[in-house]
Design a protein around this motif. Sequence first.
Motif, PDB file in Angstrom:
ATOM      1  N   GLU A  78       0.817  -1.206   0.000  1.00  0.00           N
ATOM      2  CA  GLU A  78       0.000   0.000   0.000  1.00  0.00           C
ATOM      3  C   GLU A  78       0.857   1.265   0.000  1.00  0.00           C
ATOM      4  O   GLU A  78       0.495   2.271  -0.592  1.00  0.00           O
ATOM      5  CB  GLU A  78      -0.931  -0.001   1.209  1.00  0.00           C
ATOM      6  CG  GLU A  78      -1.933  -1.157   1.167  1.00  0.00           C
ATOM      7  CD  GLU A  78      -3.048  -0.955   2.183  1.00  0.00           C
ATOM      8  OE1 GLU A  78      -3.608   0.143   2.228  1.00  0.00           O
ATOM      9  OE2 GLU A  78      -3.342  -1.902   2.915  1.00  0.00           O
ATOM     10  N   THR A 103       0.616  -7.298   6.985  1.00  0.00           N
ATOM     11  CA  THR A 103      -0.541  -8.194   6.900  1.00  0.00           C
ATOM     12  C   THR A 103      -1.839  -7.512   7.312  1.00  0.00           C
ATOM     13  O   THR A 103      -2.894  -8.154   7.311  1.00  0.00           O
ATOM     14  CB  THR A 103      -0.326  -9.428   7.792  1.00  0.00           C
ATOM     15  OG1 THR A 103      -0.179  -9.006   9.168  1.00  0.00           O
ATOM     16  CG2 THR A 103       0.940 -10.179   7.380  1.00  0.00           C
ATOM     17  N   GLU A 105      -5.013  -5.560   6.871  1.00  0.00           N
ATOM     18  CA  GLU A 105      -5.906  -5.167   5.786  1.00  0.00           C
ATOM     19  C   GLU A 105      -6.327  -3.708   5.950  1.00  0.00           C
ATOM     20  O   GLU A 105      -6.701  -3.269   7.034  1.00  0.00           O
ATOM     21  CB  GLU A 105      -7.141  -6.072   5.779  1.00  0.00           C
ATOM     22  CG  GLU A 105      -8.077  -5.806   4.623  1.00  0.00           C
ATOM     23  CD  GLU A 105      -9.261  -6.763   4.610  1.00  0.00           C
ATOM     24  OE1 GLU A 105     -10.152  -6.581   3.779  1.00  0.00           O
ATOM     25  OE2 GLU A 105      -9.271  -7.696   5.454  1.00  0.00           O
ATOM     26  N   GLY A 106      -6.262  -2.961   4.869  1.00  0.00           N
ATOM     27  CA  GLY A 106      -6.642  -1.552   4.916  1.00  0.00           C
ATOM     28  C   GLY A 106      -5.666  -0.686   5.681  1.00  0.00           C
ATOM     29  O   GLY A 106      -6.043   0.363   6.211  1.00  0.00           O
TER      30      GLY A 106
END
Length: 277
Positions: A78, A103, A105-106
């Motif tokens: 990201e 790891t 998410e988001g």
Amino acid sequence: MKKRTFFIGICWIGVYLGACGKQTAEAGNGSVRQAAVESGSTLADQDKDGQEYERSGMSNEAEAAGAQEHISAQVNEESGKTVKRNDPELEEWKQAYLRYLDTLEGAGQCAYSLIYVDDDEIPELAVDYGVDDVGVRVDGGCRAVLTFHDHDVEVWEPLRSRFTYIERGNRICMVYDGCDVNEVFHSEDVYMIQDGKWVYVGGGRYSERADTSPLAMWFHDDDHDWKLVREYSWNEPDEAVSGTEYIARLEAVYPEAQRTEPQNYYSLDDICSILGE
């Protein structure tokens, strides 16, 4: 005479075959020499105690080391930033936090802060929900707080609530506000770090609702607000207490004057850079 002629013929055939064999061997050796020249080595190099094989093995080891370096220099999908998760010069707790972020998410939509809950030299990593599209933090509640102890990460998840803490006082509090159809409620649950684990210390809650008793309904005037009733409880199973008792118990485990909130929040890019130093 015929026997002598036959014998001489046999000798000439032997000489001819020997010459052909020599030429074939020389041609073969010439091909080997040519291949050795093209590969930058000599026959002596290849034949001497397997040195050429050893050099090949060393080359493979170097390639393997390079591959390991490539693996350890991972890129956060990201943020796009390269941070070495297994850099031996990077402190273990930093590596552990970075691996957690890999790891998560988001992760790019969260805000991060480093705080000191207990009194050791390793900070806790707080992860808050809520960063808008231009990177400005909004108050979405806390997603997790990480602590590191004895080669391991322990994650505290306060269920999207707010939190406050006592810096280096080993107290952190999950503060939750909610509502139902006819009431609002508030809870405060206090935790501490013990042997690297988040341990519940104590806490309570209170609710506030309209007084719908028959007497209150009799005197209720639609032009005026309902009288509000507040009920307090402590710990689980809930123990009914007065408002004064509730405040006293909470103050005993979590003094109000020492409470604070994180002062600095960072984006995913920034926190990865800080942890990678």
